[in-house]
Structure formats: C-alpha cells, structure tokens
Scaffold this motif. Structure first.
Motif, mmCIF file in Angstrom:
data_model
loop_
_atom_site.group_PDB
_atom_site.id
_atom_site.type_symbol
_atom_site.label_atom_id
_atom_site.label_comp_id
_atom_site.label_asym_id
_atom_site.label_seq_id
_atom_site.Cartn_x
_atom_site.Cartn_y
_atom_site.Cartn_z
ATOM 1 N N LEU A 99 0.777 -1.200 0.133
ATOM 2 C CA LEU A 99 0.202 0.023 -0.001
ATOM 3 C C LEU A 99 0.958 1.414 -0.015
ATOM 4 O O LEU A 99 0.487 2.340 -0.485
ATOM 5 C CB LEU A 99 -1.010 -0.006 1.175
ATOM 6 C CG LEU A 99 -1.943 -0.961 0.998
ATOM 7 C CD1 LEU A 99 -2.770 -1.107 2.474
ATOM 8 C CD2 LEU A 99 -3.071 -0.811 0.092
ATOM 9 N N ALA A 100 2.031 1.239 0.693
ATOM 10 C CA ALA A 100 3.017 2.179 0.660
ATOM 11 C C ALA A 100 3.540 2.615 -0.548
ATOM 12 O O ALA A 100 3.929 3.722 -1.039
ATOM 13 C CB ALA A 100 4.017 2.358 1.833
ATOM 14 N N TYR A 101 3.541 1.731 -1.446
ATOM 15 C CA TYR A 101 4.291 1.755 -2.708
ATOM 16 C C TYR A 101 3.279 1.814 -3.863
ATOM 17 O O TYR A 101 3.963 1.698 -5.053
ATOM 18 C CB TYR A 101 5.239 0.706 -2.777
ATOM 19 C CG TYR A 101 6.285 0.778 -1.969
ATOM 20 C CD1 TYR A 101 7.110 1.756 -1.722
ATOM 21 C CD2 TYR A 101 6.828 -0.396 -1.272
ATOM 22 C CE1 TYR A 101 8.080 1.953 -0.892
ATOM 23 C CE2 TYR A 101 7.887 -0.302 -0.411
ATOM 24 C CZ TYR A 101 8.546 0.756 -0.256
ATOM 25 O OH TYR A 101 9.724 0.823 0.549
ATOM 26 N N MET A 102 2.073 1.814 -3.459
ATOM 27 C CA MET A 102 0.931 1.994 -4.574
ATOM 28 C C MET A 102 0.395 3.421 -4.599
ATOM 29 O O MET A 102 0.210 3.977 -3.805
ATOM 30 C CB MET A 102 -0.115 0.895 -4.367
ATOM 31 C CG MET A 102 0.265 -0.445 -4.228
ATOM 32 S SD MET A 102 1.090 -1.334 -5.503
ATOM 33 C CE MET A 102 -0.447 -1.491 -6.529
ATOM 34 N N ASP A 103 0.060 3.803 -6.074
ATOM 35 C CA ASP A 103 -0.729 4.859 -6.308
ATOM 36 C C ASP A 103 -2.153 4.785 -6.116
ATOM 37 O O ASP A 103 -2.769 3.750 -6.540
ATOM 38 C CB ASP A 103 -0.459 5.147 -7.774
ATOM 39 C CG ASP A 103 -1.110 6.324 -8.335
ATOM 40 O OD1 ASP A 103 -1.056 7.382 -7.797
ATOM 41 O OD2 ASP A 103 -2.243 6.345 -9.162
ATOM 42 N N ASP A 104 -2.839 5.430 -5.425
ATOM 43 C CA ASP A 104 -4.109 5.395 -4.863
ATOM 44 C C ASP A 104 -4.933 5.473 -6.052
ATOM 45 O O ASP A 104 -6.090 4.557 -5.993
ATOM 46 C CB ASP A 104 -4.465 6.648 -3.947
ATOM 47 C CG ASP A 104 -3.676 6.622 -2.548
ATOM 48 O OD1 ASP A 104 -3.289 5.323 -2.391
ATOM 49 O OD2 ASP A 104 -3.560 7.401 -2.069
#
Length: 453
Positions: free
Chosen positions: A275-280
């Motif tokens: 989640l920290a490395y994913m584009d929302d």
C-alpha cells in the motif's frame, strides 16, 4: 519412594544401611564389589547410589566417577570410616551429593538420601524451566521476524537446537501450492530432489505425520503443519538419523505455530508495504517504489555488468480532457492508461505512475535498442486506443516517450531519470506523439513544467 543402589564390601553394613533405607520406603539393591555395581547399573535404572569409599579392587571415588560419567541423573552419597577432610573435599568436588562418616545413624542416612534426591529433582526442574524459557524466547523471536530469509534461518536454527534434528526443511504456501522456504543440514542437490516430492505429499495435510520412502539417508522423517487457526501456511520437515527425542512433537508443534504466526505477520506486513508503494488512483506503483527498485536495479546491473532501460512518458494535451469532460473522466482515463501500459510490457517490468499524467516504465535486462521497440509499441497502442468508452465517449490520446538506458546513457538513477525526462520533453516541444532516445545535448525541462501538459 526411590530405587537405591547400595555398594559396600561389608555384609553387615549392606544389611544395616539397607534396612535404614527400606524403612524410609525406598527399594534397595545391595552389592559388594565394583563389578557387581556396574552390572546392576546396566540392568536397572536407579535414582541414587550409596557407596563406601573403600572397596576391594576399586574405591568409592571410582564408583562416584563412573556414576556421574555414565549416568549423570544419579545422585551419589559417599560413606567412609576415614574421619579426614581431604577425602570429603575430593568427593564433593567430584560430584557427591553427601559425605557421611561411620558410624552412620539411620536418620542421618535417610536425611542424606532425601536431600540428594531433592537436589536432583530441583536440578531437573531447573533444567526443564531453562529449556522452556529458551523455547519461549525462540518462539517470540520467530513470531516477530518480518524478513523472509531471516525467518527461515531463525526457524531452522530453533528446530535444530530444540529437537536435535539432523536436518530441517521448510515449506510455505503463498496463495497456491507449497514451495521451498529454506533448509539446513541438507545437500542442495538432495533438496532439489526432495522439494517436489514433499510438496506433493504434504499438500493439504493438516496433521503431523511420519514420512517414508524418501530419497534421504535418514531413518526418521517427521512433518508438522504450520497452521494459524484453520489456515495452513506451511510445513516443517525434520530429519533424524536415529529415534527422535520424546518431546519432539510438543516442541515442533510449539515452534510450528510460531512459524505460522510469523508467516501470517509477513503477509500482513507485505500488504501494508504494498500500500505504501501503490498509487491510490491507478493502483500502479508510485514514485517512492520507483526510487527503491531503481536503487536495486542499478546495484544488480553494476555487479553483473547488466543493462536496463527507463521509459519516461507524458500524455499529450491531457489538460483538455479535464477541461472538456471533467476531472472524473480524466481520472478514469489515467487508470485506463495504466492498463494499456501494462499490456505492452512484460510481467517482470515495472510500470509506475510518476505523478499527474506522467508514467515511467522500467524495462529489466533491456538495452537501448530493445527499449526503443517497446516505446514505439506503447506509442502506437496509445494512438489507436479509444479511451473511456463506458462514459459514452471515445477519447483519442497520444503520448511522448523518452528512452534512456543503463549504462549507455547514465550510471546512476538520478542521471538516468533526468536523461529519460529530457528525451520526453524534446517530443513535448515538437510534434508530440513521438519517441526520442536520450542524448547529451538535450535541453533540460523547465523547473516548473506543467504536469498536466
């Protein structure tokens, strides 16, 4: 009640001390010679030995040494007619629990034996407590390990130490069939042969079991499932050259549960990390992940003399999409662009939303020539694609793509990104809908370039 082996060459002493001990409720076997003492120890299990210090052909010190060396769980009480300090000191230093001087009163002998047995029980309880504490500490260390490789090492080490297994093999399940996680004490070639066999035999198994007919030189092979509640997350396989200790099921079961907890925590940590490395918006990787993967890729390429490439992309006239159709349609279009890009590259390549309507693609093990072909494929696919048809419209869109390769154009991530960005910007300043290769004389983009351009 305890089993006592009484050693004294005098028949009267054997009878007298035997009566003392039997009256206290103990079972007594009395012998008069060292050879008889050894035979008795081999024939039966005893809790304590009571021995005279002077024996024909040997002495009580030899009885003491033999008992402690061969049967360390036995306590020894020494009796002698020598009222001297030196023999007593030597006996105590050699491990005697008590030292009594003749004549010995019944109460003194009974008390000495009782105290020796109490000491033995306390030592056993202490050893058991230390083992339990050690096991508990190992379980906690395993459950809190969030690195996959370190977890395999921690689990294997704990199992070898606590079960005395000659070898350990770990299998894990990550949303599919079992696969190898780690091993210890096994030849890599043996592991290669074992992995498919064990994965097949243990798939779906939820209870401990013994395994037979495996291509290994071990007499006993035991498997223990690593389960967290109803969820089976892996298997622990232990190899023994001889019969395993009696406590192996209990110890291995305890450690396997902590192994399962660690695997569950590892999965949760990975989800949070993702989640920290994913584009929302697009669910592509974000710029934070790009910098992380570029650091790894540069290091790997430097070590192996390898190559990789970056594609830097910017959508042409995207601002007009927002102005004409609204930001909601614009957002859906950006999501669809991500899907188009992923369809044009390999699964092992990395697609990143860099920000706004800018995207970056990392092409692993790809030189400048190969990257140019992929960039042109993306440009043509984007040009022909009709975006957001579900909205009742079909938007046409083009893109500029800048190409830069490691190590041809740059040897660090910052310079490589800059070169790809400059190549893309050259297309933005010209005809657009074009692919440009990086070059040293390309103009740098303005510091405050409009992202939506």
């Amino acid at each position: 009640m305890a089993r006592i082996l009484l050693v004294d060459d005098e028949k009267m002493a054997r009878t007298l001390y035997g009566d003392y001990l039997r009256s206290a409720g103990h079972v007594v076997t009395a012998v008069g010679r060292f050879e008889e003492f050894r035979e008795a120890l081999e024939a039966e299990a005893y809790d304590a030995v009571v021995t005279d210090l002077i024996l024909p052909g040997a002495d009580g010190m030899e009885v003491l040494r033999y008992s402690k060396e061969r049967y360390p769980g036995i306590e020894v009480v020494v009796i002698t007619g020598l009222d001297k300090v030196d023999p007593a000191v030597r006996a105590i230093k050699s491990g005697a629990a008590e030292y009594l001087v003749k004549p010995v009163a019944p109460e003194a002998l009974q008390h000495a034996v009782r105290r020796a047995l109490t000491t033995r029980d306390l030592l056993r309880e202490n050893a058991s407590l230390r083992q339990y504490v050690s096991l508990l500490e190992m379980g906690q260390r395993i459950a809190t390990t969030l690195d996959r490789e370190r977890l395999a090492i921690a689990v294997s080490s704990a199992l070898e130490a606590q079960t005395l297994a000659n070898a350990v093999l770990l299998l894990l399940r990550e949303g599919g069939p079992l696969k190898l996680h780690g091993h210890s004490g096994l030849d890599p070639q043996v592991v290669e042969e074992l992995e498919p066999v064990l994965c097949s035999q243990l798939q779906g198994i939820r209870t401990p079991r013994a395994l037979d007919a495996l291509p290994v030189p071990y007499e006993h092979v035991l498997a223990f499932p690593a389960s967290d509640g109803e969820l089976s997350l892996g298997q622990i396989v232990l190899f023994f050259s001889s019969a395993p200790p009696e406590n192996v099921p209990e110890v291995a079961g305890f450690l396997s549960r902590h192994y399962a907890m660690a695997l569950r925590n590892l999965g949760r940590f990975a989800e949070v990390e993702d989640l920290a490395y994913m584009d929302d918006l697009t669910h592509l990787y974000n710029m934070r992940y790009l910098h992380l993967v570029l650091d790894r890729e540069v290091k790997a390429a430097q070590q192996t003399q390898g190559t990789f490439s970056l594609l830097f992309m910017d959508l042409d006239h995207f601002k007009s999409v927002n102005d004409t159709h609204g930001h909601l349609v614009g957002s859906r279009l950006l999501v669809e662009v991500g899907r188009v890009l992923k369809s044009c590259v390999r699964e092992r390549d990395v697609v990143v939303r860099y920000g706004g309507d800018e995207y970056v693609v990392l092409l692993r093990s790809t030189d400048a020539g190969g990257a140019l072909k992929v960039a042109e494929r993306i440009r043509r696919t984007m040009e022909r694609h009709a975006f957001v048809p579900r909205e009742g419209i079909a938007i046409s869109l083009t893109t500029c793509v800048g190409v830069a390769s490691f190590p041809e154009h740059a040897r660090d991530k910052g310079a490589l990104l800059d070169m790809a960005d400059r190549a893309m910007y050259r297309g933005k300043r010209g005809t657009r809908n074009v692919v440009y290769m990086a070059a040293l004389d390309l103009e740098s983009p303005p510091a405050e370039r409009k992202v939506a351009g």
